[in-house]
Design a protein around this motif. Structure first.
Motif, PDB file in Angstrom:
ATOM      1  N   GLN A 237      51.805  45.474  41.891  1.00 53.97           N
ATOM      2  CA  GLN A 237      51.536  45.387  43.299  1.00 53.97           C
ATOM      3  C   GLN A 237      50.698  44.004  43.730  1.00 53.97           C
ATOM      4  N   ARG A 238      49.770  43.843  42.941  1.00 53.27           N
ATOM      5  CA  ARG A 238      48.891  42.690  43.240  1.00 53.27           C
ATOM      6  C   ARG A 238      48.375  42.114  41.889  1.00 53.27           C
ATOM      7  N   VAL A 239      48.786  40.802  41.901  1.00 53.96           N
ATOM      8  CA  VAL A 239      48.398  39.829  40.590  1.00 53.96           C
ATOM      9  C   VAL A 239      47.354  38.605  41.073  1.00 53.96           C
ATOM     10  N   THR A 240      46.444  38.683  40.296  1.00 55.43           N
ATOM     11  CA  THR A 240      45.202  37.663  40.705  1.00 55.43           C
ATOM     12  C   THR A 240      44.863  37.011  39.424  1.00 55.43           C
ATOM     13  N   VAL A 241      45.360  35.890  39.164  1.00 56.96           N
ATOM     14  CA  VAL A 241      44.705  35.087  37.644  1.00 56.96           C
ATOM     15  C   VAL A 241      43.451  34.353  38.241  1.00 56.96           C
ATOM     16  N   THR A 242      42.274  34.935  37.650  1.00 59.36           N
ATOM     17  CA  THR A 242      40.974  34.556  37.838  1.00 59.36           C
ATOM     18  C   THR A 242      40.058  34.782  36.831  1.00 59.36           C
ATOM     19  N   ASP A 243      39.034  33.725  36.896  1.00 60.39           N
ATOM     20  CA  ASP A 243      37.794  34.029  36.074  1.00 60.39           C
ATOM     21  C   ASP A 243      36.749  34.950  36.382  1.00 60.39           C
ATOM     22  N   ASP A 244      37.253  35.304  37.837  1.00 58.74           N
ATOM     23  CA  ASP A 244      36.055  36.205  38.370  1.00 58.74           C
ATOM     24  C   ASP A 244      36.791  37.527  38.725  1.00 58.74           C
ATOM     25  N   ARG A 245      36.756  38.318  37.915  1.00 57.41           N
ATOM     26  CA  ARG A 245      37.372  39.877  38.318  1.00 57.41           C
ATOM     27  C   ARG A 245      36.646  40.460  39.254  1.00 57.41           C
ATOM     28  N   ALA A 246      35.526  40.328  39.286  1.00 53.36           N
ATOM     29  CA  ALA A 246      34.639  41.120  40.334  1.00 53.36           C
ATOM     30  C   ALA A 246      34.838  40.823  41.746  1.00 53.36           C
ATOM     31  N   ALA A 247      35.246  39.367  42.007  1.00 56.24           N
ATOM     32  CA  ALA A 247      35.332  39.106  43.179  1.00 56.24           C
ATOM     33  C   ALA A 247      36.989  39.610  43.545  1.00 56.24           C
ATOM     34  N   ALA A 248      37.787  39.550  42.738  1.00 57.55           N
ATOM     35  CA  ALA A 248      39.072  40.025  43.049  1.00 57.55           C
ATOM     36  C   ALA A 248      39.148  41.373  43.134  1.00 57.55           C
ATOM     37  N   VAL A 249      38.228  42.250  42.671  1.00 55.81           N
ATOM     38  CA  VAL A 249      37.984  43.825  42.974  1.00 55.81           C
ATOM     39  C   VAL A 249      37.257  43.976  44.348  1.00 55.81           C
ATOM     40  N   ALA A 250      36.619  43.012  44.581  1.00 53.03           N
ATOM     41  CA  ALA A 250      35.775  43.446  45.785  1.00 53.03           C
ATOM     42  C   ALA A 250      36.634  43.108  46.985  1.00 53.03           C
ATOM     43  N   GLU A 251      37.687  42.226  46.937  1.00 53.13           N
ATOM     44  CA  GLU A 251      38.822  42.092  47.987  1.00 53.13           C
ATOM     45  C   GLU A 251      39.617  43.629  48.219  1.00 53.13           C
ATOM     46  N   PHE A 252      39.809  44.065  47.140  1.00 54.31           N
ATOM     47  CA  PHE A 252      40.658  45.322  47.285  1.00 54.31           C
ATOM     48  C   PHE A 252      39.845  46.723  47.511  1.00 54.31           C
ATOM     49  N   LEU A 253      38.410  46.613  47.228  1.00 50.87           N
ATOM     50  CA  LEU A 253      37.734  48.093  47.218  1.00 50.87           C
ATOM     51  C   LEU A 253      37.966  48.652  48.697  1.00 50.87           C
ATOM     52  N   PRO A 254      37.931  47.783  49.752  1.00 51.48           N
ATOM     53  CA  PRO A 254      38.137  48.274  51.106  1.00 51.48           C
ATOM     54  C   PRO A 254      39.198  49.144  51.127  1.00 51.48           C
ATOM     55  N   VAL A 255      40.335  48.896  50.526  1.00 50.01           N
ATOM     56  CA  VAL A 255      41.571  49.661  50.747  1.00 50.01           C
ATOM     57  C   VAL A 255      41.488  50.976  49.794  1.00 50.01           C
ATOM     58  N   VAL A 256      40.523  50.945  48.963  1.00 48.20           N
ATOM     59  CA  VAL A 256      40.333  52.457  47.867  1.00 48.20           C
ATOM     60  C   VAL A 256      39.123  52.662  47.928  1.00 48.20           C
ATOM     61  N   PRO A 257      38.286  52.948  49.337  1.00 44.01           N
ATOM     62  CA  PRO A 257      36.756  52.996  49.075  1.00 44.01           C
ATOM     63  C   PRO A 257      36.394  54.202  48.217  1.00 44.01           C
ATOM     64  N   TYR A 258      37.372  55.094  47.969  1.00 39.68           N
ATOM     65  CA  TYR A 258      36.969  56.362  47.090  1.00 39.68           C
ATOM     66  C   TYR A 258      36.950  55.935  45.306  1.00 39.68           C
ATOM     67  N   LEU A 259      37.086  54.811  45.125  1.00 39.62           N
ATOM     68  CA  LEU A 259      37.197  54.492  43.546  1.00 39.62           C
ATOM     69  C   LEU A 259      36.063  53.360  43.531  1.00 39.62           C
ATOM     70  N   THR A 260      35.549  53.419  42.209  1.00 38.85           N
ATOM     71  CA  THR A 260      34.471  52.484  41.840  1.00 38.85           C
ATOM     72  C   THR A 260      35.434  51.153  41.402  1.00 38.85           C
ATOM     73  N   GLU A 261      34.305  50.119  40.947  1.00 39.74           N
ATOM     74  CA  GLU A 261      34.899  48.831  40.353  1.00 39.74           C
ATOM     75  C   GLU A 261      35.607  48.753  39.437  1.00 39.74           C
ATOM     76  N   LYS A 262      35.145  50.013  38.237  1.00 38.64           N
ATOM     77  CA  LYS A 262      35.626  50.188  36.959  1.00 38.64           C
ATOM     78  C   LYS A 262      36.973  50.866  37.327  1.00 38.64           C
ATOM     79  N   GLN A 263      37.084  52.004  38.214  1.00 38.18           N
ATOM     80  CA  GLN A 263      38.169  52.674  38.419  1.00 38.18           C
ATOM     81  C   GLN A 263      39.375  51.569  38.813  1.00 38.18           C
ATOM     82  N   VAL A 264      38.984  50.718  39.966  1.00 45.48           N
ATOM     83  CA  VAL A 264      39.917  49.774  40.575  1.00 45.48           C
ATOM     84  C   VAL A 264      40.410  48.796  39.338  1.00 45.48           C
ATOM     85  N   LEU A 265      39.490  48.377  38.184  1.00 49.98           N
ATOM     86  CA  LEU A 265      39.969  47.528  37.254  1.00 49.98           C
ATOM     87  C   LEU A 265      40.767  48.200  36.441  1.00 49.98           C
ATOM     88  N   ASP A 266      41.046  49.582  36.161  1.00 46.95           N
ATOM     89  CA  ASP A 266      41.854  50.165  35.619  1.00 46.95           C
ATOM     90  C   ASP A 266      43.111  50.613  36.242  1.00 46.95           C
TER      91      ASP A 266
END
Length: 287
Positions: free
Chosen positions: A210-239
């Motif tokens: 659903q989402r592709v972000t080619v970046t050197d900063d994975r944490a920033a990309a995850v931060a943008e998505f976390l509000p959509v899934v506030p019940y998940l951690t950063e690691k869970q989002v990355l997985d």
């Protein structure tokens, strides 16, 4: 051959309207980037799948052309067979038919069609697959069946060349993304159904990213998505199987790992990520 040993295939799902020349240019560009399949969805407000695929065939030579996925609730099987037969002929045999139950109530309301309860939508999907095969007298194009529920996965295990898994499920009108562990469970269920079916060769397994972000900063990309899934951690989002964040090489490694873990060898991206995913595709072509 197990599903995890199948070679990669990549599709791009075209959702965006445009002029005829804009459409043709995007299809040519998809071929240049190396996509194996040009796909069209079946939603109101988006391109109509069959004429769009015929237009794509006219300006490309290598990619397969598919629906991703037809809403069975929109179609009478006999009329669908006519569309499939004509499109198969006009695309010189490059057509692949993807179909699912349909899940957007508002589209059915707009079209003046009944939005059936989940079980009856699966009933209609099963009848449509059976009738389509009957009308086409065993000459149907390759079939992809998409969904996550047990009945749809059982149908895919019996009848489909491609089993397409969704990265989320609808609950009470809202989409809940599937965690890595939940996807493990769905894939394990599918594998049981496939074993029960007695089929000789495994189906190809597809996943829509659903989402592709080619970046050197994975944490920033995850931060943008976390509000959509506030019940998940950063690691869970990355997985999450439906996301691809990182450098082109990191994403390529993620998809290799997911092929090994889940058997996904056929990945689809949305057209707004077609260019961004290009370097990832190039990385994976080195395999």
């Amino acid at each position: 051959m197990s599903s995890s040993a199948l070679p990669f295939r990549f599709g791009v799902n075209m959702l965006t309207h445009g002029t005829g020349e804009e459409w043709r240019a995007r299809c040519r560009r998809a071929e240049e980037l190396g996509y194996d399949v040009i796909l069209v969805a079946d939603h109101l407000g988006m391109p109509a799948p069959f004429p769009a695929l015929v237009a794509a065939a006219a300006v490309t030579s290598r990619p397969r052309l598919g629906t991703f996925v037809l809403n069975a609730g929109f179609w009478n099987p006999a009329l669908l067979a006519r569309e499939v037969t004509t499109t198969q002929a006009l695309t010189d045999g490059r057509l692949e038919v993807g179909i699912g139950t349909g899940y957007v109530r508002e589209e059915h309301d707009t079209a003046g069609l009944d939005f059936l309860p989940p079980g009856r939508r699966v009933d209609h999907l099963e009848r449509t697959v059976e009738e389509l095969d009957r009308h086409l007298d065993g000459q149907a194009p390759p079939l992809l069946i998409g969904g996550n529920g047990d009945r749809v996965l059982r149908l895919a295990a019996r009848r489909a060349g491609v089993a397409a898994f969704a990265g989320g499920r609808t609950e009470g009108g809202r989409v809940h993304v599937l965690s890595a562990e939940e996807m493990d469970e769905r894939v394990a269920a599918y594998e049981r159904f496939e074993a029960e079916s007695g089929r000789e060769a495994p189906a190809e397994r597809n996943l829509l990213i659903q989402r592709v972000t080619v970046t050197d900063d994975r944490a920033a990309a995850v931060a943008e998505f976390l509000p959509v899934v506030p019940y998940l951690t950063e690691k869970q989002v990355l997985d999450l199987p439906l996301l691809a964040y990182g450098t082109a090489r990191e994403i390529a490694d993620q998809l290799r790992e997911r092929r090994e873990r889940y058997g996904f060898s056929y990945y689809t991206v949305l057209d707004n990520a077609m260019e961004e995913f290009g370097p990832v595709l190039a990385e994976l072509r080195k395999d």
